[in-house]
Design an enzyme around this catalytic site. Structure first.
Site, PDB file in Angstrom:
ATOM      1  N   LYS A 126       0.828  -1.211   0.000  1.00  0.00           N
ATOM      2  CA  LYS A 126       0.000   0.000   0.000  1.00  0.00           C
ATOM      3  C   LYS A 126       0.861   1.259   0.000  1.00  0.00           C
ATOM      4  O   LYS A 126       0.454   2.301  -0.499  1.00  0.00           O
ATOM      5  CB  LYS A 126      -0.981  -0.004   1.176  1.00  0.00           C
ATOM      6  N   LYS A 208      -3.372 -10.827  -6.945  1.00  0.00           N
ATOM      7  CA  LYS A 208      -4.642 -11.075  -6.253  1.00  0.00           C
ATOM      8  C   LYS A 208      -5.779 -10.243  -6.853  1.00  0.00           C
ATOM      9  O   LYS A 208      -5.556  -9.084  -7.216  1.00  0.00           O
ATOM     10  CB  LYS A 208      -4.464 -10.700  -4.769  1.00  0.00           C
ATOM     11  N   LYS A 211     -10.506  -5.412  -4.831  1.00  0.00           N
ATOM     12  CA  LYS A 211     -11.594  -4.478  -5.130  1.00  0.00           C
ATOM     13  C   LYS A 211     -11.075  -3.094  -5.506  1.00  0.00           C
ATOM     14  O   LYS A 211     -11.775  -2.300  -6.112  1.00  0.00           O
ATOM     15  CB  LYS A 211     -12.559  -4.393  -3.950  1.00  0.00           C
TER      16      LYS A 211
HETATM   17  P1  TYM Z   1     -10.208  -7.106   3.375  1.00  0.00           P
HETATM   18  O1  TYM Z   1     -11.323  -6.156   3.559  1.00  0.00           O
HETATM   19  O2  TYM Z   1      -9.107  -6.749   2.448  1.00  0.00           O
HETATM   20  O3  TYM Z   1     -10.759  -8.518   2.914  1.00  0.00           O
HETATM   21  C1  TYM Z   1     -11.759  -9.184   3.676  1.00  0.00           C
HETATM   22  C2  TYM Z   1     -11.568 -10.685   3.643  1.00  0.00           C
HETATM   23  O4  TYM Z   1     -11.637 -11.171   2.292  1.00  0.00           O
HETATM   24  C3  TYM Z   1     -10.465 -11.896   1.974  1.00  0.00           C
HETATM   25  N1  TYM Z   1     -10.136 -11.630   0.550  1.00  0.00           N
HETATM   26  C4  TYM Z   1      -9.842 -12.593  -0.335  1.00  0.00           C
HETATM   27  N2  TYM Z   1      -9.807 -13.931  -0.228  1.00  0.00           N
HETATM   28  C5  TYM Z   1      -9.486 -14.638  -1.334  1.00  0.00           C
HETATM   29  N3  TYM Z   1      -9.169 -14.073  -2.524  1.00  0.00           N
HETATM   30  C6  TYM Z   1      -9.187 -12.724  -2.679  1.00  0.00           C
HETATM   31  N4  TYM Z   1      -8.893 -12.175  -3.864  1.00  0.00           N
HETATM   32  C7  TYM Z   1      -9.550 -11.920  -1.553  1.00  0.00           C
HETATM   33  N5  TYM Z   1      -9.683 -10.585  -1.354  1.00  0.00           N
HETATM   34  C8  TYM Z   1     -10.033 -10.435  -0.054  1.00  0.00           C
HETATM   35  C9  TYM Z   1      -9.393 -11.342   2.906  1.00  0.00           C
HETATM   36  O5  TYM Z   1      -8.345 -12.261   3.091  1.00  0.00           O
HETATM   37  C10 TYM Z   1     -10.188 -11.099   4.166  1.00  0.00           C
HETATM   38  O6  TYM Z   1     -10.341 -12.277   4.913  1.00  0.00           O
HETATM   39  N6  TYM Z   1      -7.602  -6.373   7.524  1.00  0.00           N
HETATM   40  C11 TYM Z   1      -8.734  -7.062   6.982  1.00  0.00           C
HETATM   41  C12 TYM Z   1     -10.059  -6.717   7.662  1.00  0.00           C
HETATM   42  C13 TYM Z   1      -9.999  -6.909   9.135  1.00  0.00           C
HETATM   43  C14 TYM Z   1     -10.013  -8.152   9.830  1.00  0.00           C
HETATM   44  C15 TYM Z   1      -9.943  -7.809  11.203  1.00  0.00           C
HETATM   45  C16 TYM Z   1     -10.060  -9.470   9.403  1.00  0.00           C
HETATM   46  C17 TYM Z   1      -9.943  -5.922  10.063  1.00  0.00           C
HETATM   47  N7  TYM Z   1      -9.910  -6.446  11.328  1.00  0.00           N
HETATM   48  C18 TYM Z   1      -9.903  -8.807  12.175  1.00  0.00           C
HETATM   49  C19 TYM Z   1     -10.038 -10.458  10.400  1.00  0.00           C
HETATM   50  C20 TYM Z   1      -9.952 -10.131  11.769  1.00  0.00           C
HETATM   51  C21 TYM Z   1      -8.843  -6.701   5.514  1.00  0.00           C
HETATM   52  O7  TYM Z   1      -8.358  -5.705   5.075  1.00  0.00           O
HETATM   53  O8  TYM Z   1      -9.615  -7.529   4.802  1.00  0.00           O
END
Ligand code: TYM
Length: 345
Positions: A126, A208, A211
């Site tokens: 990032k 990957k 979004k």
């Molecule tokens: P975020 O918002 O980027 O993504 C949310 C969840 O979706 C999964 N994910 C994917 N899995 C497979 N293939 C992909 N292309 C893909 N894109 C996203 C991510 O691995 C994630 O599980 N930091 C976290 C949000 C968060 C969180 C937490 C998660 C904040 N606090 C506490 C677990 C526990 C995040 O940015 O996810």
């Protein structure tokens, strides 16, 4: 008699293991969010005491348009429901509605080395894509995530592959704190699906699916129409050769096979034999149609739920109150252990 029943229910709930997970409301959700996170969230909610959060404080580590952030927060709740998260079984809440998240994150910042945060892959990525805004929040993002998890004494954290490193830091911080003081936090385990933990971009299958990608042809969104999904898959980049098989040198076909598995439940051997002797064209059409069939009911429910602001607000109000109840107990313990003076004593 009634009382006894409700006591029995409470006991059952308190004996269950706990799950916490979250998604940032920083854009439209993709099929990666489904396979990496939401599909498992739904499966696990019958067995576990689940807390599913909208990580809005994490989202502001990158500049957001305020009105959009607000509407996407509500839309993310609508997607949770559309995927099958049941507010009667699971607690749904917005991270910023429970102040303990920021409060514990500050404490954990004081137990985290600069080196631990600077080696995080997501921070490094990032920092490259948002060169104009490499802020302290982006740097300490994983300590807020650790606070999210540790506040609820989570046993399991269902996430996609990209969150594994953050989870590792959460575990280290919990162990460090428990070691300095006394046992305070549960040590959380990651729960990463065997298939679908890393869905790749459709045009560049070595990166990957994200979004925030500027090229929408790389992404299958949960609110894409049937035609959009079929067209995106049809135009996806495939590999040289013509065989349909899982292989390291076939990232495009392997990604499409993963999507087909997620949409149909067929395993890779079944998929390989189904398409043996057939070309990429037939395969892509089948994948597009299967993914569209899989997404369509979720999309329809999402469209129905997203406009019911009262229902969504009611769920979030109750969720914030449940979450606060649990989180405040952990935070009080932490404050006491580290020596913060309390007026109650
Ligand atoms: P975020 O918002 O980027 O993504 C949310 C969840 O979706 C999964 N994910 C994917 N899995 C497979 N293939 C992909 N292309 C893909 N894109 C996203 C991510 O691995 C994630 O599980 N930091 C976290 C949000 C968060 C969180 C937490 C998660 C904040 N606090 C506490 C677990 C526990 C995040 O940015 O996810």
């Amino acid at each position: 008699m009634e009382k006894q029943n409700s006591k029995t229910n409470t006991d059952t709930i308190t004996r269950r293991k706990t799950i916490l997970s979250g998604i940032q409301p920083s854009g439209k959700l993709t099929i990666g969010h489904l396979s990496g996170a939401l599909d498992n969230w739904v499966k696990l909610q019958d067995e576990y005491n689940c807390f599913y959060m909208i990580a809005d404080l994490h989202a502001i580590t990158v500049r957001q348009v305020p009105a959009l952030l607000r509407s996407q927060t509500l839309e993310t709740v609508a997607i949770y429901l559309a995927c099958g998260i049941d507010p009667k079984k699971s607690t749904l809440f917005v991270q910023s509605h429970v102040a303990e998240h920021s409060q514990l994150a500050w404490v954990l910042n004081c137990f985290t080395g600069m080196g631990e945060c600077s080696k995080m892959t997501q921070f490094k990525d990032k920092s490259k894509t948002h060169k104009e805004n490499i802020n302290v929040g982006l740097f300490s993002y994983p300590t807020l995530m650790a606070a999210d998890i540790l506040l609820y004494q989570a046993d399991l954290v269902p996430v996609g592959e990209d969150q594994k490193q953050h989870l590792e830091l959460s575990r280290n911080l919990a162990q460090r704190f428990n070691h300095y003081y006394s046992n305070t936090f549960k040590i959380p385990e990651p729960y990463i699906p065997k298939i679908g933990a890393r869905i790749m971009s459709l045009q560049e299958p070595t990166k990957k699916m994200s979004k925030s990608d500027e090229n929408e042809r790389n992404i299958i969104f949960i609110d894409d129409t049937r035609e959009q999904i079929i067209n995106k898959v049809k135009r996806s980049v495939t590999d040289s050769g013509s065989e349909i098989k899982m292989a390291a040198d076939k990232p495009g076909i392997s990604n499409l096979m993963t999507l087909y598995n997620i949409a149909t439940g067929k395993n890779f051997t079944e998929i390989e034999s189904e398409f043996s002797g057939k070309g990429y064209g037939d395969f892509k059409l089948a994948v597009g149609e299967a993914v569209a069939d899989y997404i369509q009911p979720i999309r329809e429910k999402f469209i129905e739920y997203r406009n019911d602001k009262k229902m969504l607000n009611d769920i979030l109000k109750e969720g914030a109150s449940n979450a606060h109840f649990v989180a405040s107990r952990t935070l009080s313990k932490v404050y006491k252990k580290i020596g913060l003076y309390s007026l109650d004593k």
